[in-house]
Design a protein around this motif. Sequence first.
Motif, PDB file in Angstrom:
ATOM      1  N   MET A   1       0.849  -1.163   0.000  1.00 22.89           N
ATOM      2  CA  MET A   1       0.000   0.000   0.000  1.00 22.89           C
ATOM      3  C   MET A   1       0.901   1.234   0.000  1.00 22.89           C
ATOM      4  SD  MET A   1      -2.971   1.205   2.687  1.00 22.89           S
ATOM      5  CE  MET A   1      -3.652  -0.385   2.860  1.00 22.89           C
ATOM      6  N   SER A   2       0.563   2.151  -0.843  1.00 23.04           N
ATOM      7  CA  SER A   2       1.401   3.342  -0.965  1.00 23.04           C
ATOM      8  C   SER A   2       1.051   4.334   0.150  1.00 23.04           C
ATOM      9  CB  SER A   2       1.192   3.988  -2.340  1.00 23.04           C
ATOM     10  OG  SER A   2      -0.096   4.542  -2.416  1.00 23.04           O
ATOM     11  N   PRO A   3       1.926   5.243   0.451  1.00 24.01           N
ATOM     12  CA  PRO A   3       1.671   6.227   1.506  1.00 24.01           C
ATOM     13  C   PRO A   3       0.460   7.123   1.197  1.00 24.01           C
ATOM     14  CG  PRO A   3       3.998   6.213   0.934  1.00 24.01           C
ATOM     15  CD  PRO A   3       3.305   5.316  -0.032  1.00 24.01           C
ATOM     16  N   GLU A   4       0.218   7.402  -0.085  1.00 22.67           N
ATOM     17  CA  GLU A   4      -0.934   8.221  -0.438  1.00 22.67           C
ATOM     18  C   GLU A   4      -2.239   7.492  -0.117  1.00 22.67           C
ATOM     19  OE1 GLU A   4       1.377   7.498  -2.976  1.00 22.67           O
ATOM     20  OE2 GLU A   4       2.589   9.270  -2.560  1.00 22.67           O
ATOM     21  N   GLN A   5      -2.287   6.208  -0.445  1.00 17.03           N
ATOM     22  CA  GLN A   5      -3.481   5.414  -0.156  1.00 17.03           C
ATOM     23  C   GLN A   5      -3.705   5.306   1.354  1.00 17.03           C
ATOM     24  OE1 GLN A   5      -2.623   1.779  -2.169  1.00 17.03           O
ATOM     25  NE2 GLN A   5      -3.657   2.421  -4.064  1.00 17.03           N
ATOM     26  N   TYR A   6      -2.638   5.089   2.077  1.00 16.45           N
ATOM     27  CA  TYR A   6      -2.737   4.993   3.534  1.00 16.45           C
ATOM     28  C   TYR A   6      -3.251   6.302   4.132  1.00 16.45           C
ATOM     29  CZ  TYR A   6      -1.414   4.254   8.371  1.00 16.45           C
ATOM     30  OH  TYR A   6      -1.435   4.143   9.734  1.00 16.45           O
TER      31      TYR A   6
END
Length: 108
Positions: free
Chosen positions: A1-6
């Motif tokens: 999971m990418s930081p933007e999604q998180y």
Amino acid sequence: MSPEQYQIITLLLPLVAVVVAASIGGWVLNTWLRIKNGYPLETSWGRPIYPQRNEETTERVKLLSQENAQLRAELGSVKDRLANVERIVTDGSHNLDREIEQLRTRAN
């Protein structure tokens, strides 16, 4: 999971929780108000649910009403007895002895 999604998930999760809590709270309040004011409850399709009235339920209500009246009468007599016991316990022993002697003399 990418930081933007998180980051998006962490921002949306409290919003979703608030919406769910508000919906459930509104449903509970609506149901409580319906019950309090005598409106019928509804099914999931919006049809009102009325209590069934037949001979069995009518007879049950009559029996429960009679039992309720009997229990209220019994409770009244128990309250009277308790008041007498409280009066005896809180009254001075001199007055109690005098009343007992009066009852004995009255019986003879």
